[in-house]
Design a protein around this motif. Structure first.
Motif, PDB file in Angstrom:
ATOM      1  N   ASP A 213       0.852  -1.191   0.000  1.00 38.64           N
ATOM      2  CA  ASP A 213       0.000   0.000   0.000  1.00 38.64           C
ATOM      3  C   ASP A 213       0.885   1.237   0.000  1.00 38.64           C
ATOM      4  O   ASP A 213       1.814   1.328   0.798  1.00 38.64           O
ATOM      5  N   ASP A 214       0.571   2.184  -0.863  1.00 40.74           N
ATOM      6  CA  ASP A 214       1.384   3.393  -0.973  1.00 40.74           C
ATOM      7  C   ASP A 214       1.057   4.433   0.091  1.00 40.74           C
ATOM      8  O   ASP A 214       1.777   5.412   0.239  1.00 40.74           O
ATOM      9  N   CYS A 215       0.007   4.237   0.862  1.00 45.50           N
ATOM     10  CA  CYS A 215      -0.405   5.213   1.879  1.00 45.50           C
ATOM     11  C   CYS A 215       0.084   4.769   3.263  1.00 45.50           C
ATOM     12  O   CYS A 215      -0.412   3.778   3.810  1.00 45.50           O
ATOM     13  N   PRO A 216       1.039   5.492   3.841  1.00 49.12           N
ATOM     14  CA  PRO A 216       1.569   5.103   5.158  1.00 49.12           C
ATOM     15  C   PRO A 216       0.515   5.062   6.263  1.00 49.12           C
ATOM     16  O   PRO A 216       0.581   4.216   7.155  1.00 49.12           O
ATOM     17  N   ILE A 217      -0.471   5.939   6.211  1.00 51.33           N
ATOM     18  CA  ILE A 217      -1.510   5.941   7.246  1.00 51.33           C
ATOM     19  C   ILE A 217      -2.367   4.678   7.148  1.00 51.33           C
ATOM     20  O   ILE A 217      -2.631   4.018   8.160  1.00 51.33           O
ATOM     21  N   ASP A 218      -2.771   4.328   5.930  1.00 52.49           N
ATOM     22  CA  ASP A 218      -3.542   3.089   5.747  1.00 52.49           C
ATOM     23  C   ASP A 218      -2.722   1.880   6.179  1.00 52.49           C
ATOM     24  O   ASP A 218      -3.237   0.972   6.841  1.00 52.49           O
ATOM     25  N   SER A 219      -1.452   1.864   5.812  1.00 48.82           N
ATOM     26  CA  SER A 219      -0.574   0.751   6.193  1.00 48.82           C
ATOM     27  C   SER A 219      -0.494   0.625   7.704  1.00 48.82           C
ATOM     28  O   SER A 219      -0.590  -0.473   8.251  1.00 48.82           O
ATOM     29  N   PHE A 220      -0.331   1.752   8.385  1.00 46.95           N
ATOM     30  CA  PHE A 220      -0.240   1.761   9.852  1.00 46.95           C
ATOM     31  C   PHE A 220      -1.504   1.176  10.481  1.00 46.95           C
ATOM     32  O   PHE A 220      -1.439   0.321  11.366  1.00 46.95           O
ATOM     33  N   LEU A 221      -2.666   1.635  10.017  1.00 49.50           N
ATOM     34  CA  LEU A 221      -3.932   1.143  10.565  1.00 49.50           C
ATOM     35  C   LEU A 221      -4.110  -0.354  10.323  1.00 49.50           C
ATOM     36  O   LEU A 221      -4.565  -1.097  11.212  1.00 49.50           O
ATOM     37  N   ASN A 222      -3.748  -0.801   9.131  1.00 48.47           N
ATOM     38  CA  ASN A 222      -3.888  -2.224   8.810  1.00 48.47           C
ATOM     39  C   ASN A 222      -2.889  -3.078   9.580  1.00 48.47           C
ATOM     40  O   ASN A 222      -3.216  -4.190  10.000  1.00 48.47           O
ATOM     41  N   GLU A 223      -1.688  -2.566   9.792  1.00 53.05           N
ATOM     42  CA  GLU A 223      -0.700  -3.280  10.612  1.00 53.05           C
ATOM     43  C   GLU A 223      -1.227  -3.461  12.032  1.00 53.05           C
ATOM     44  O   GLU A 223      -1.100  -4.542  12.617  1.00 53.05           O
ATOM     45  N   LYS A 224      -1.803  -2.399  12.600  1.00 52.39           N
ATOM     46  CA  LYS A 224      -2.335  -2.468  13.968  1.00 52.39           C
ATOM     47  C   LYS A 224      -3.472  -3.486  14.072  1.00 52.39           C
ATOM     48  O   LYS A 224      -3.548  -4.243  15.040  1.00 52.39           O
ATOM     49  N   ALA A 225      -4.341  -3.510  13.077  1.00 55.56           N
ATOM     50  CA  ALA A 225      -5.450  -4.473  13.093  1.00 55.56           C
ATOM     51  C   ALA A 225      -4.931  -5.905  13.021  1.00 55.56           C
ATOM     52  O   ALA A 225      -5.410  -6.782  13.737  1.00 55.56           O
ATOM     53  N   LEU A 226      -3.950  -6.144  12.158  1.00 52.83           N
ATOM     54  CA  LEU A 226      -3.374  -7.491  12.043  1.00 52.83           C
ATOM     55  C   LEU A 226      -2.665  -7.904  13.325  1.00 52.83           C
ATOM     56  O   LEU A 226      -2.797  -9.039  13.781  1.00 52.83           O
ATOM     57  N   ALA A 227      -1.907  -6.985  13.905  1.00 51.56           N
ATOM     58  CA  ALA A 227      -1.171  -7.285  15.138  1.00 51.56           C
ATOM     59  C   ALA A 227      -2.131  -7.582  16.291  1.00 51.56           C
ATOM     60  O   ALA A 227      -1.847  -8.427  17.143  1.00 51.56           O
ATOM     61  N   LYS A 228      -3.261  -6.903  16.312  1.00 52.08           N
ATOM     62  CA  LYS A 228      -4.268  -7.163  17.349  1.00 52.08           C
ATOM     63  C   LYS A 228      -4.926  -8.516  17.122  1.00 52.08           C
ATOM     64  O   LYS A 228      -5.217  -9.244  18.071  1.00 52.08           O
TER      65      LYS A 228
END
Length: 135
Positions: A11-26
Protein backbone atom coordinates in the motif's frame (compact mmCIF):
# COMPACT_ATOMS: atom_id res chain seq x y z
CA UNK A 1 -8.96 -19.96 13.64
CA UNK A 2 -6.40 -19.97 10.83
CA UNK A 3 -2.91 -19.10 11.94
CA UNK A 4 -1.31 -16.35 9.95
CA UNK A 5 2.39 -16.15 10.73
CA UNK A 6 3.54 -13.78 7.98
CA UNK A 7 1.58 -11.04 6.25
CA UNK A 8 2.58 -8.61 3.53
CA UNK A 9 0.82 -5.28 3.06
CA UNK A 10 1.35 -3.53 -0.26
CA UNK A 11 0.00 0.00 0.00
CA UNK A 12 1.38 3.39 -0.97
CA UNK A 13 -0.41 5.21 1.88
CA UNK A 14 1.57 5.10 5.16
CA UNK A 15 -1.51 5.94 7.25
CA UNK A 16 -3.54 3.09 5.75
CA UNK A 17 -0.57 0.75 6.19
CA UNK A 18 -0.24 1.76 9.85
CA UNK A 19 -3.93 1.14 10.56
CA UNK A 20 -3.89 -2.22 8.81
CA UNK A 21 -0.70 -3.28 10.61
CA UNK A 22 -2.34 -2.47 13.97
CA UNK A 23 -5.45 -4.47 13.09
CA UNK A 24 -3.37 -7.49 12.04
CA UNK A 25 -1.17 -7.28 15.14
CA UNK A 26 -4.27 -7.16 17.35
CA UNK A 27 -5.79 -10.13 15.53
CA UNK A 28 -2.63 -12.27 15.87
CA UNK A 29 -0.17 -11.02 18.46
CA UNK A 30 2.75 -13.04 17.08
CA UNK A 31 2.27 -12.17 13.41
CA UNK A 32 5.19 -10.85 11.39
CA UNK A 33 4.09 -8.01 9.15
CA UNK A 34 6.08 -6.58 6.29
CA UNK A 35 4.81 -3.44 4.59
CA UNK A 36 6.07 -2.27 1.23
CA UNK A 37 4.90 1.13 0.00
CA UNK A 38 6.24 0.98 -3.55
CA UNK A 39 4.41 -1.43 -5.86
CA UNK A 40 7.43 -2.14 -8.06
CA UNK A 41 9.49 -2.96 -4.97
CA UNK A 42 6.74 -5.25 -3.66
CA UNK A 43 6.57 -7.14 -6.95
CA UNK A 44 10.35 -7.55 -7.00
CA UNK A 45 10.28 -8.80 -3.40
CA UNK A 46 7.62 -11.43 -4.14
CA UNK A 47 9.41 -12.61 -7.26
CA UNK A 48 12.74 -12.80 -5.39
CA UNK A 49 11.27 -15.18 -2.82
CA UNK A 50 10.50 -17.72 -5.53
CA UNK A 51 14.07 -17.60 -6.81
CA UNK A 52 15.29 -19.01 -3.48
CA UNK A 53 15.54 -22.59 -2.32
CA UNK A 54 12.33 -24.16 -1.05
CA UNK A 55 13.55 -24.00 2.55
CA UNK A 56 14.23 -20.26 2.29
CA UNK A 57 10.94 -19.71 0.48
CA UNK A 58 9.04 -21.24 3.38
CA UNK A 59 10.78 -18.90 5.82
CA UNK A 60 10.13 -15.71 3.81
CA UNK A 61 6.91 -16.33 1.92
CA UNK A 62 3.93 -14.50 3.38
CA UNK A 63 0.83 -16.50 4.27
CA UNK A 64 -1.33 -13.66 3.02
CA UNK A 65 -0.91 -10.46 1.00
CA UNK A 66 -3.15 -7.42 1.34
CA UNK A 67 -2.87 -5.45 -1.89
CA UNK A 68 -4.04 -1.92 -2.55
CA UNK A 69 -5.13 -1.28 -6.13
CA UNK A 70 -4.79 2.46 -6.67
CA UNK A 71 -1.06 3.18 -6.43
CA UNK A 72 1.31 5.27 -8.53
CA UNK A 73 3.42 3.82 -11.37
CA UNK A 74 1.95 0.33 -11.00
CA UNK A 75 -1.48 -0.51 -9.66
CA UNK A 76 -2.58 -3.64 -7.83
CA UNK A 77 -4.17 -5.08 -10.96
CA UNK A 78 -0.82 -4.90 -12.75
CA UNK A 79 0.87 -6.65 -9.82
CA UNK A 80 -1.70 -9.44 -10.01
CA UNK A 81 -1.17 -9.72 -13.78
CA UNK A 82 2.62 -9.90 -13.36
CA UNK A 83 2.35 -12.58 -10.69
CA UNK A 84 -0.04 -14.62 -12.85
CA UNK A 85 2.64 -14.65 -15.57
CA UNK A 86 5.26 -15.89 -13.09
CA UNK A 87 5.31 -19.68 -13.35
CA UNK A 88 7.12 -20.24 -10.05
CA UNK A 89 4.59 -18.07 -8.21
CA UNK A 90 1.62 -19.79 -9.84
CA UNK A 91 2.90 -23.23 -8.81
CA UNK A 92 2.79 -22.21 -5.13
CA UNK A 93 0.77 -18.98 -4.86
CA UNK A 94 0.11 -16.83 -1.83
CA UNK A 95 -3.42 -15.86 -0.81
CA UNK A 96 -3.90 -12.29 -2.05
CA UNK A 97 -6.74 -10.07 -0.90
CA UNK A 98 -7.35 -6.73 -2.54
CA UNK A 99 -7.60 -4.14 0.23
CA UNK A 100 -8.91 -0.88 -1.16
CA UNK A 101 -10.86 2.21 -0.23
CA UNK A 102 -12.68 1.97 -3.57
CA UNK A 103 -16.28 0.80 -3.62
CA UNK A 104 -16.52 1.15 -7.40
CA UNK A 105 -18.20 -1.82 -9.06
CA UNK A 106 -15.56 -1.81 -11.79
CA UNK A 107 -12.72 -2.18 -9.26
CA UNK A 108 -14.47 -4.97 -7.36
CA UNK A 109 -15.37 -6.92 -10.51
CA UNK A 110 -11.90 -6.46 -12.03
CA UNK A 111 -10.24 -7.67 -8.83
CA UNK A 112 -12.54 -10.67 -8.43
CA UNK A 113 -11.90 -11.71 -12.04
CA UNK A 114 -8.17 -12.07 -11.34
CA UNK A 115 -7.07 -15.67 -10.74
CA UNK A 116 -4.99 -14.76 -7.70
CA UNK A 117 -7.53 -12.55 -5.93
CA UNK A 118 -9.08 -14.44 -3.00
CA UNK A 119 -11.35 -11.56 -2.02
CA UNK A 120 -12.03 -7.85 -2.00
CA UNK A 121 -11.96 -5.96 1.30
CA UNK A 122 -12.62 -2.30 1.91
CA UNK A 123 -10.14 -0.40 4.07
CA UNK A 124 -9.32 -0.46 6.87
CA UNK A 125 -8.95 -3.96 8.25
CA UNK A 126 -10.69 -4.62 11.55
CA UNK A 127 -11.52 -7.56 13.81
CA UNK A 128 -14.81 -8.29 12.06
CA UNK A 129 -13.26 -8.41 8.58
CA UNK A 130 -10.30 -10.50 9.78
CA UNK A 131 -12.60 -12.93 11.62
CA UNK A 132 -14.70 -13.28 8.46
CA UNK A 133 -11.53 -14.19 6.55
CA UNK A 134 -9.58 -16.25 9.05
CA UNK A 135 -11.78 -16.89 12.09
Amino acid sequence: MSRIKNALIIDDCPIDSFLNEKALAKFHEDIRIRTINLPVEALAYLKSIYALSLKKQLALKPDVVFLDIHMPKMDGFEILDELERNQAFMQNPVDIYVLSSSCRTYDIETAMNKKLCKGYITKPLNDTKLNDLFG
